[in-house]
Design a protein around this motif. Structure first.
Motif, mmCIF file in Angstrom:
data_model
loop_
_atom_site.group_PDB
_atom_site.id
_atom_site.type_symbol
_atom_site.label_atom_id
_atom_site.label_comp_id
_atom_site.label_asym_id
_atom_site.label_seq_id
_atom_site.Cartn_x
_atom_site.Cartn_y
_atom_site.Cartn_z
ATOM 1 N N CYS A 38 0.814 -1.224 0.000
ATOM 2 C CA CYS A 38 0.000 0.000 0.000
ATOM 3 C C CYS A 38 0.844 1.268 0.000
ATOM 4 O O CYS A 38 0.289 2.375 -0.059
ATOM 5 C CB CYS A 38 -0.929 0.011 1.214
ATOM 6 N N PHE A 39 2.155 1.138 0.078
ATOM 7 C CA PHE A 39 3.045 2.297 0.154
ATOM 8 C C PHE A 39 3.915 2.407 -1.097
ATOM 9 O O PHE A 39 4.417 1.407 -1.599
ATOM 10 C CB PHE A 39 3.950 2.186 1.388
ATOM 11 N N LYS A 40 4.088 3.621 -1.560
ATOM 12 C CA LYS A 40 5.008 3.871 -2.660
ATOM 13 C C LYS A 40 6.428 3.965 -2.092
ATOM 14 O O LYS A 40 6.653 4.578 -1.060
ATOM 15 C CB LYS A 40 4.651 5.170 -3.376
ATOM 16 N N GLU A 41 7.373 3.372 -2.785
ATOM 17 C CA GLU A 41 8.770 3.388 -2.364
ATOM 18 C C GLU A 41 8.885 2.955 -0.900
ATOM 19 O O GLU A 41 9.471 3.638 -0.052
ATOM 20 C CB GLU A 41 9.388 4.767 -2.580
ATOM 21 N N TYR A 42 8.300 1.825 -0.620
ATOM 22 C CA TYR A 42 8.232 1.311 0.750
ATOM 23 C C TYR A 42 9.611 1.055 1.335
ATOM 24 O O TYR A 42 10.512 0.549 0.666
ATOM 25 C CB TYR A 42 7.429 0.012 0.765
#
Length: 217
Positions: free
Chosen positions: A101-105
């Motif tokens: 669910c996160f960009k560039e996790y």
């Protein structure tokens, strides 16, 4: 899609609203609507307390970390160990906090919005303050009507929680909420309790609680 969660704001253990009445405040946890809930959903993300504290610092949330060190404490464990337990048990089950669910996790990034949401709910749902404003305070001998306690909290917070008692004395105040959208966006609406709290209609005890001491020590 709304997800159902519940969280408590009184009892013994954590998040003291005053030195004499520490509540236990488990974080929001996905509820199965049958007095059960998901727990320990992803062992690969069972971060240590040190990892959680490091993630909060990396996000620039020093004030959040300081607040948690002051108020989110345990009778038995160091604060960071307690946070790690709550995250592993409940936080890993929140679907909108999964790494995808996160960009560039980056590792442990998801604990930041989780704990920020927990603290935000704790501040919003100030059960101790709501009861105190209505003249309902911890006492060794005074008892109260359940309806008066419920009305006091509803008036102050807009929510009707589930009061749970043991031997006629209040042990937990549980809020049942529906999260509308991702948990971290903090949009919650009232839901119904999925269990009976077991408190008497009259004569509810509200015992004094102290950190590390238990009731009335």
């Amino acid at each position: 899609m709304a997800s159902r969660i519940r969280g408590a704001s009184t009892g013994s253990g954590a998040f003291p609203p005053s030195p004499s009445a520490p509540p236990h405040s488990p974080p929001p946890r996905p509820d199965l609507c049958s007095n059960r809930y998901y727990e320990s959903c992803d062992a690969s993300r069972a971060y240590s307390g040190a990892q959680i504290a490091s993630a909060l610092r990396a996000a620039g949330d020093q004030s959040l970390l300081e607040y948690m060190n002051t108020y989110w404490v345990s009778d038995d464990d160091a604060p960071e160990e307690f946070w790690a337990h709550e995250w592993k048990t409940h936080g890993t089950c929140v679907s909108t906090l999964e790494p995808a669910c996160f960009k560039e996790y980056t590792e442990a990034q998801e604990v930041v919005p989780y704990f920020a949401t927990v603290v935000g709910l704790f501040k919003q749902l100030d059960t101790y303050g709501a009861l105190a404003a209505a003249g309902i305070t911890p006492s060794e001998d005074q008892t109260y009507a359940l309806e008066d306690m419920q009305s006091a909290v509803e008036k102050a917070t807009g929510f009707v929680p589930d009061f749970t008692c043991r031997d006629g004395a209040l042990t937990t105040v549980m809020y049942y909420l529906n999260a509308q959208g991702p948990l971290q966006e903090g949009q919650f609406v009232q839901s119904r309790a999925s269990r009976s709290g077991g408190c008497p209609e009259e004569g509810v005890g509200y015992p004094v609680k102290r950190v590390g001491g238990g009731e009335g020590d």
